[in-house]
Design a protein around this motif. Structure first.
Motif, short mmCIF file in Angstrom:
data_model
loop_
_atom_site.label_atom_id
_atom_site.label_comp_id
_atom_site.label_asym_id
_atom_site.label_seq_id
_atom_site.Cartn_x
_atom_site.Cartn_y
_atom_site.Cartn_z
N SER A 1 0.85 -1.20 0.00
CA SER A 1 0.00 0.00 0.00
C SER A 1 0.88 1.24 0.00
O SER A 1 2.10 1.17 0.25
N ARG A 2 0.27 2.37 -0.29
CA ARG A 2 1.02 3.63 -0.24
C ARG A 2 1.61 3.85 1.15
O ARG A 2 2.75 4.28 1.30
N ARG A 3 0.82 3.55 2.19
CA ARG A 3 1.30 3.71 3.56
C ARG A 3 2.56 2.89 3.79
O ARG A 3 3.53 3.37 4.39
N LEU B 1 2.94 3.46 -7.49
CA LEU B 1 1.56 2.98 -7.62
C LEU B 1 1.07 3.11 -9.06
O LEU B 1 0.38 2.22 -9.57
#
Length: 200
Positions: free
Chosen positions: A138-140, A157
């Motif tokens: 994920s971006r996180r 992404l």
């Protein structure tokens, strides 16, 4: 700071006007003089974090203390520039990288390390045995990897929609600092080669 925010809103500069009159919405900032009161890094960043969340502080500034002759603190020690730098790095992790206070690598005395930036210190503790798979993260989780910032995370992404990322050159092309990321990532299920040990 809360009173300042209330006064600004009462005078018609509320956040509701941001969309149509962004120049008329005041930004709240504050500055910490670091060192002379004996405060710990944890105290400063806890206060800043509370202000970011509680009164929507736009930014906190950190200024290392320099003694001034003929003042009550003339004999106080100068704050090392690296301490100011580490506070700014940790502050950015809170504001832009999705970190919370509990993530920051304070020592038992509440200080950030001088010898390594806080993001790298966190990664050394948490990602060595659990590297991030760049093609699925994920971006996180991407933002937790040293060498990957908000822009390169977004670029990763986007690139993943076109195909799999397979080597450090792919990361480099997308704006990441591939050499810093290498010890903490998997690329298509494999650890990338590293020229230097990450702790050197």
């Amino acid at each position: 700071m809360g009173w300042v925010r209330e006064i600004a809103q009462a005078q018609g500069s509320s956040f509701d006007r941001l969309r149509t009159h962004p120049a008329k919405v005041p930004s709240l900032v504050t500055q910490f003089v670091v060192g002379p009161a004996g405060e710990k890094d944890r105290e400063l960043l806890t206060t800043a974090d509370q202000l970011y969340r509680g009164v929507k502080l736009a930014r906190a500034y950190y200024s290392g203390f320099n003694p001034v002759p003929d003042t009550p603190l003339a004999s106080a020690a100068r704050t090392p520039a690296i301490r100011e730098h580490r506070l700014y790095q940790a502050d950015w992790l809170l504001r832009f990288y999705g970190f919370v206070l509990e993530d920051l690598p304070f020592d038992q005395g509440g200080a950030l390390p001088f010898d390594v930036d806080p993001k790298l210190a966190w990664a050394r503790r948490h990602l060595i045995g659990r590297p991030v798979e760049v093609n699925r993260a994920s971006r996180r989780d991407l933002l937790r990897v040293p060498g990957i910032g908000p822009r390169s995370a977004d670029a990763i992404l986007r690139a993943r929609r076109q195909g799999r990322l397979r080597d450090l050159g792919d990361l480099r092309t997308l704006g990441a600092v591939a050499s810093r990321a290498a010890p903490f990532v998997l690329l298509d299920g494999r650890r990338p080669p590293q020229q230097l040990a990450f702790w050197d």
